[in-house]
Design an enzyme around this catalytic site. Sequence first.
Site, PDB file in Angstrom:
ATOM      1  N   GLY A  19       0.806  -1.214   0.000  1.00  0.00           N
ATOM      2  CA  GLY A  19       0.000   0.000   0.000  1.00  0.00           C
ATOM      3  C   GLY A  19       0.843   1.269   0.000  1.00  0.00           C
ATOM      4  O   GLY A  19       2.067   1.239   0.165  1.00  0.00           O
ATOM      5  N   LEU A  21       0.978   4.033   2.138  1.00  0.00           N
ATOM      6  CA  LEU A  21       1.656   4.383   3.387  1.00  0.00           C
ATOM      7  C   LEU A  21       2.664   3.320   3.771  1.00  0.00           C
ATOM      8  O   LEU A  21       3.785   3.635   4.193  1.00  0.00           O
ATOM      9  CB  LEU A  21       0.638   4.579   4.509  1.00  0.00           C
ATOM     10  CG  LEU A  21       1.231   4.891   5.884  1.00  0.00           C
ATOM     11  CD1 LEU A  21       2.075   6.152   5.864  1.00  0.00           C
ATOM     12  CD2 LEU A  21       0.118   4.990   6.926  1.00  0.00           C
ATOM     13  N   ASP A  44      -2.313 -12.505   4.796  1.00  0.00           N
ATOM     14  CA  ASP A  44      -3.725 -12.197   4.981  1.00  0.00           C
ATOM     15  C   ASP A  44      -3.966 -12.009   6.476  1.00  0.00           C
ATOM     16  O   ASP A  44      -3.915 -12.971   7.246  1.00  0.00           O
ATOM     17  CB  ASP A  44      -4.576 -13.338   4.432  1.00  0.00           C
ATOM     18  CG  ASP A  44      -6.071 -13.114   4.611  1.00  0.00           C
ATOM     19  OD1 ASP A  44      -6.464 -12.093   5.230  1.00  0.00           O
ATOM     20  OD2 ASP A  44      -6.853 -13.955   4.155  1.00  0.00           O
ATOM     21  N   ALA A  68      -6.037  -2.836   5.403  1.00  0.00           N
ATOM     22  CA  ALA A  68      -7.398  -2.333   5.606  1.00  0.00           C
ATOM     23  C   ALA A  68      -8.263  -2.693   4.414  1.00  0.00           C
ATOM     24  O   ALA A  68      -7.773  -2.849   3.294  1.00  0.00           O
ATOM     25  CB  ALA A  68      -7.402  -0.817   5.803  1.00  0.00           C
ATOM     26  N   TYR A 133     -17.927   0.934   6.673  1.00  0.00           N
ATOM     27  CA  TYR A 133     -16.479   1.177   6.711  1.00  0.00           C
ATOM     28  C   TYR A 133     -16.096   1.922   7.981  1.00  0.00           C
ATOM     29  O   TYR A 133     -15.180   1.515   8.706  1.00  0.00           O
ATOM     30  CB  TYR A 133     -16.070   1.977   5.478  1.00  0.00           C
ATOM     31  CG  TYR A 133     -14.660   2.535   5.555  1.00  0.00           C
ATOM     32  CD1 TYR A 133     -13.557   1.693   5.478  1.00  0.00           C
ATOM     33  CD2 TYR A 133     -14.442   3.909   5.705  1.00  0.00           C
ATOM     34  CE1 TYR A 133     -12.267   2.199   5.556  1.00  0.00           C
ATOM     35  CE2 TYR A 133     -13.159   4.419   5.775  1.00  0.00           C
ATOM     36  CZ  TYR A 133     -12.071   3.566   5.711  1.00  0.00           C
ATOM     37  OH  TYR A 133     -10.794   4.070   5.795  1.00  0.00           O
ATOM     38  N   LYS A 137     -13.893   0.537  11.153  1.00  0.00           N
ATOM     39  CA  LYS A 137     -12.622   1.176  11.505  1.00  0.00           C
ATOM     40  C   LYS A 137     -12.629   1.653  12.955  1.00  0.00           C
ATOM     41  O   LYS A 137     -11.605   1.541  13.651  1.00  0.00           O
ATOM     42  CB  LYS A 137     -12.342   2.341  10.558  1.00  0.00           C
ATOM     43  CG  LYS A 137     -11.990   1.925   9.139  1.00  0.00           C
ATOM     44  CD  LYS A 137     -10.716   1.108   9.059  1.00  0.00           C
ATOM     45  CE  LYS A 137      -9.477   1.917   9.345  1.00  0.00           C
ATOM     46  NZ  LYS A 137      -8.221   1.127   9.178  1.00  0.00           N
TER      47      LYS A 137
END
Length: 301
Positions: A19, A21, A44, A68, A133, A137
């Site tokens: 990803g 970041l 995973d 995420a 979502y 989170k």
Amino acid sequence: MRGEPRLDGRTVLITGGSGQLASDLHDRLREACDVTAPTRAELDVTDDAVVAAAFERCRPSVVFNCAAFHNVEVCEREEDRSFDVNARAVKRLAQRCADGGARFVHLSTNYVFGGDRADPYGEEDLPSPRSIYAISKLAGEHAALAYCPDALVVRSSGLYGEHGSASKGGNFVQRMIHRVREQGALKMVADQRLRPTYTADLAEAIIAAVEWDVSGLLHVTNSGSCSWHEFTLAIMETAGIEVRVEPVRTVRAPGGADRPLNGVLSSGRAGEAGLSSLRSWDAALEDYMAGAGLAAEPSVR
């Protein structure tokens, strides 16, 4: 900053390693630390046996959880997957860090707030998530802090970086430039505000926060704020593309996700912890686009 950095020589595990970041964290830590940054296909986070094996192999002293499920609209349709990745997996990672004495750093989002007020949201403000979502989170935040007491949970917004976002077909900047070259015009919401954040800047700030033992909730974004429409205009101007970008209002499709109109985060705790403020979002955007070869060539006089 106070004192000397304390991450040198540490063993670091970064989940979601491909990803935006995660890639910037890897780039900045790999020379000083022993870094393992497996991709989603390689690790995973919802498979506890695979996670256990990864911890056994690298025995991390710091774990950055960048994994995420963040396709906001798909999360509305795939609730179980959303909670599996964004909450249950976080709980297990936090437990393993607590059991092994590792620092745990978990990445979260401005979407945990309802966005129905004018003022920016600080760490002390009560979340009010309005999508699957966002709810998942926020559950992940609670799991991180409950199961690993010295965890650091970093909320940010509008991320874009050099490595793009593979799951979304590139980051927002890349997608807008590609779209305008295909379509010749754009429409963009003008009533959603945020602080777009360059992941290279975010990575530096997170590393600094870990080095100075900051824990709990922390908001980290580039400075200033804009609407998605203003962000898009700045992208086009920097790219040297003359195009009409029509401002539109947010319309929620039936069954679609509810997005916060005010997604601007304030960063009070960062200042209290002695961390430097990040540069303005527009300066960061210009730097990113120049480095990525997306900025217009300067005119020669």
